[in-house]
Design a protein around this motif. Sequence first.
Motif, PDB file in Angstrom:
ATOM      1  N   VAL A 311     -24.475 -11.306 -16.794  1.00 58.40           N
ATOM      2  CA  VAL A 311     -24.805 -10.651 -15.464  1.00 58.40           C
ATOM      3  C   VAL A 311     -23.466 -10.567 -14.548  1.00 58.40           C
ATOM      4  O   VAL A 311     -23.265  -9.639 -14.041  1.00 58.40           O
ATOM      5  CB  VAL A 311     -25.687 -11.346 -14.690  1.00 58.40           C
ATOM      6  CG1 VAL A 311     -25.895 -10.779 -13.267  1.00 58.40           C
ATOM      7  CG2 VAL A 311     -27.260 -11.110 -15.600  1.00 58.40           C
ATOM      8  N   SER A 312     -22.571 -11.794 -14.733  1.00 57.88           N
ATOM      9  CA  SER A 312     -21.306 -11.718 -13.895  1.00 57.88           C
ATOM     10  C   SER A 312     -20.421 -10.494 -14.464  1.00 57.88           C
ATOM     11  O   SER A 312     -19.761  -9.863 -13.461  1.00 57.88           O
ATOM     12  CB  SER A 312     -20.808 -13.038 -14.005  1.00 57.88           C
ATOM     13  OG  SER A 312     -21.725 -13.947 -13.560  1.00 57.88           O
ATOM     14  N   PRO A 353     -19.494 -11.642  -7.273  1.00 56.73           N
ATOM     15  CA  PRO A 353     -20.593 -11.952  -7.221  1.00 56.73           C
ATOM     16  C   PRO A 353     -20.229 -13.697  -6.848  1.00 56.73           C
ATOM     17  O   PRO A 353     -20.483 -14.542  -7.830  1.00 56.73           O
ATOM     18  CB  PRO A 353     -21.311 -12.118  -8.653  1.00 56.73           C
ATOM     19  CG  PRO A 353     -20.230 -11.896  -9.473  1.00 56.73           C
ATOM     20  CD  PRO A 353     -19.354 -11.150  -8.822  1.00 56.73           C
ATOM     21  N   LEU A 356     -23.041 -16.300  -6.766  1.00 59.41           N
ATOM     22  CA  LEU A 356     -23.923 -16.646  -7.885  1.00 59.41           C
ATOM     23  C   LEU A 356     -23.837 -18.041  -8.322  1.00 59.41           C
ATOM     24  O   LEU A 356     -24.616 -18.708  -8.661  1.00 59.41           O
ATOM     25  CB  LEU A 356     -23.632 -15.639  -9.065  1.00 59.41           C
ATOM     26  CG  LEU A 356     -24.286 -15.916 -10.360  1.00 59.41           C
ATOM     27  CD1 LEU A 356     -25.688 -15.535 -10.049  1.00 59.41           C
ATOM     28  CD2 LEU A 356     -23.872 -14.879 -11.208  1.00 59.41           C
ATOM     29  N   ILE A 722     -29.328 -12.060  -7.700  1.00 58.07           N
ATOM     30  CA  ILE A 722     -28.437 -11.149  -8.662  1.00 58.07           C
ATOM     31  C   ILE A 722     -28.695  -9.521  -8.581  1.00 58.07           C
ATOM     32  O   ILE A 722     -28.120  -8.567  -8.381  1.00 58.07           O
ATOM     33  CB  ILE A 722     -28.702 -11.358 -10.089  1.00 58.07           C
ATOM     34  CG1 ILE A 722     -28.071 -12.773 -10.376  1.00 58.07           C
ATOM     35  CG2 ILE A 722     -28.142 -10.639 -11.101  1.00 58.07           C
ATOM     36  CD1 ILE A 722     -28.559 -13.287 -11.654  1.00 58.07           C
ATOM     37  N   TRP A 783     -33.292 -13.675 -19.253  1.00 54.45           N
ATOM     38  CA  TRP A 783     -32.557 -12.959 -18.916  1.00 54.45           C
ATOM     39  C   TRP A 783     -32.399 -11.652 -19.429  1.00 54.45           C
ATOM     40  O   TRP A 783     -32.554 -11.585 -20.714  1.00 54.45           O
ATOM     41  CB  TRP A 783     -30.858 -13.497 -18.911  1.00 54.45           C
ATOM     42  CG  TRP A 783     -30.711 -14.763 -17.993  1.00 54.45           C
ATOM     43  CD1 TRP A 783     -30.837 -15.985 -18.425  1.00 54.45           C
ATOM     44  CD2 TRP A 783     -30.460 -14.755 -16.529  1.00 54.45           C
ATOM     45  NE1 TRP A 783     -30.369 -16.920 -17.337  1.00 54.45           N
ATOM     46  CE2 TRP A 783     -30.278 -15.984 -16.412  1.00 54.45           C
ATOM     47  CE3 TRP A 783     -30.387 -13.712 -15.561  1.00 54.45           C
ATOM     48  CZ2 TRP A 783     -29.961 -16.293 -14.927  1.00 54.45           C
ATOM     49  CZ3 TRP A 783     -30.295 -14.243 -14.494  1.00 54.45           C
ATOM     50  CH2 TRP A 783     -30.075 -15.469 -13.947  1.00 54.45           C
TER      51      TRP A 783
END
Length: 921
Positions: A311-312, A353, A356, A722, A783
């Motif tokens: 995701v990052s 992010p 996060l 997110i 995820w």
Amino acid sequence: MDITLLKERFAAFLRSRHLGRHFRRLALLDTLAQTGVSREVPPTLTQTLVRAATADPDDLLRQLGSHRDGLTEAEAAAIRARVGLNEVEHEKPLPWWAHLWHCYKNPFNLLLTLLAVISYLTEDMKATVVIGTMVLLSTLLRFWQEAKSNKAADALKAMVSNTATVLRRDLSEEAAPIFEQYYGAHLHVKHGKPVEVPIKLLVPGDVIVLSAGDMIPADCRVLSAKDLFVAQAAMTGESMPVEKFAVQRLASAINPLELDNILFMGTNVVSGSATAVVLATGNATYFGALASRVTATDRAPTAFQAGVNKVSWLLIRFMAVMVPLVLLINGFTKGDWLEALLFALSIAVGLTPEMLPMIVTSTLAKGAVFLSRKKVIVKRLDAIQNFGAMDVLCTDKTGTLTQDKIFLARHVDVWGEESDEVLAMAYLNSYYQTGLKNLLDVAVLEHVDVHQKLNPANNYRKVDEIPFDFNRRRMSVVVSEREDHHELICKGAVEEVLAVCSRVRHGDAIEPLTPELLARIREVTAELNEEGLRVVAVAAKEVPPSKEVYSVADESDLTLIGYVAFLDPPKESTAPALKALAEHGVAVKVLTGDNERVTAKICREVGLEQQGVLLGGDVERMSDPELAQAVEHHNVFAKLTPAHKERIVRLLKANGHVVGFMGDGINDAPALRTADIGISVDTAVDIAKEAADIILLEKSLMVLDEGVQEGRRTFANMLKYIKMTASSNFGNVFSVLVASAFIPFLPMLPMHLLVQNLLYDVSQTAIPFDNVDEELLKQPQRWNPADIGRFMAFFGPISSVFDILTYALMWFVFGANTVAQQTLFQSGWFVEGLLTQTLIVHMIRTPKIPFIQSRAAAPLMAMTVAIIAIGIFLPMGPLAHYFKLQPLPPLYFVFLPLILLAYMALTQAVKGYYVRRWGWQ
């Protein structure tokens, strides 16, 4: 009472009180295997181990300054002061300054620092102060949160300890203060008795006592051994346990791992017993030498960490594309490349992010604290998310479905009639065995009347013992009655005991074991099993008193005497817990070494509907593809070996399940390691606690269901951040591109973007404490970066629509259409942008209608109100000129609510379509 039994109970008492920090040794051994680190160790260590293996035991003890009866406490304390605690360096926490540096050195902070330096060089002190404040807040907030989380996790881990049984030669009055300093003033151990001490307090020269289930706490030389088998697969790759002896049989051996009488830290005793002297502790061990080679090597990321990383990188790739576009468009259209660079860097900051790590840590730490109140100790914070993702829970039967309080219900002869002789034989067997006493032994030994009648201290002498192992599933002791003859008494699983019997006793008569009698015996034991009783067979034979050492080969030609039958009633909470787990999408599968009839009856009593029973023999005959299909359609597996349990868990994982395994015995350790989330209890054997990710202080499935829900709640809150960050960032950059292309000045100054980003990030800090809709807790969650990318593309442009509407409002209605009026334009977009960013928190936190069908928790509501108030105050208050903003006209605040309401309505409409098409998460 038996001194061994006293020792076991004393050990349990100590385990509930002592501190220990040895939870990562097995994980580190796995890392060594996975990363391919060379198993080479310093030559001096190899030479030391080889010399110790070949040395005379008494000479070795003298070299270590020890004695056959162990060290005195004063000697141990002196050695400890010299060599330190028995901890490997890899396990020590970072010093505060190193932790602070780790909290700072992320791309976000480095980027901000670069911005601050550029602002300082261009003499923009206000921007420098704002940016510096952002860096400081981000670093300190993460440092404080992680330090707090680590402290909480250490406090929780401290509730569970691993200990070793050590011989202390002298506990005199002079030594008492030292003893109490380390072990507590409440302990009073008489001279010459074994004591349980935390593993970290062991020192070279300590003489330790080992039995089945013990972790090897340091590198040791065996002094005496009885059928000692050690699992050292993590060190050597050998799948089968290896036998260890008191002597080194091959004098030419130079590889430490091939030495017959050397035990290595981190391995474990499978069966048998031994005494050993500690040669090295901590970093000086073979394990410590291997660990030092991977101190700088990170472990392979877990599924949870891999998901966060994906995701990052999704957001970072997006930033890498958009930031150069912003730079080029502003540079060519405005002509001021320095200002364009600063603005592009500000956009990069907005897209990073940065919160996060802190949001993830905060939500996981909150979950750990919640579970601690439920008497659940989380050893690894990432395991909480795995809890939420779990869709299959494999569990043993005893103590999980049942009360873990076994009663001796029957003691009968071969034909099911009451027999005191059977009870007496079973008592002698349990009394004299030195291995790991299980609950069946404890239930037998509770019969004090038998102890008084037999008077074993005066009437019997133990000659030898053939320890239990999981292949034979039986154990024997040999006793001498008044030195007249030797009696070998064997007890164990019915089939395994019958396999070594040739005769049957009925009253005073002894008959050959014919096929007809065998069939009748199986009928009697089956009837006992149908009653829910666990049946243990008892057999014996007399042997001449000329022999002093016995082996497995002597377990032959026995006479079956009868059975002891035990009752382990189901827990009252099991049935509702199984129902709750099913409602939350978790399938429960029972994996037990017990027989299928007892297991089936317990399953019926707790309401677990059987979908087919598979026995260990069936598992053995199946290939992996066949078993992979069978594990999907069966939920009860009986008569399993440890290898069977591990194989079933592995194949369930291969089928795409997130698998939890709950167990507490030596035979559960392989499956605990293999599962996505290993669950054990504080009363488990050391090896099981080491292998587990989560430890329960109460063995309850209801606690597991609460853990599942908390894991899903934790994951849902992380996903909120997110999704909010991804969609908000996408919308902001799209709005900036549009504005940069058509407006002759920057739509917002770099400092405005940074302040807006800082305020938005602060508003997110309450997300870990937010409520989660019940519907989102019903199914396992994982995820899905592809879904996050789609979500970003759908919801990001919605805010851009209203940003562009705000541009038009400021340009055409308020006349902010020249460079001279750019501050008014920027102030108008600053307020609208911040308010839509803050509102997106409430729009995306739930698929329902926000504020009406689903309300945020009070901390998040309070934070939202505070940030909105600050956002409006900055341009309207006395600080406006410091931030290069200006007050907005009253008419602006007439249009602003209309824009926000329209934004919320469109977002809700798109959300409804999105949920119908792809679901929410």
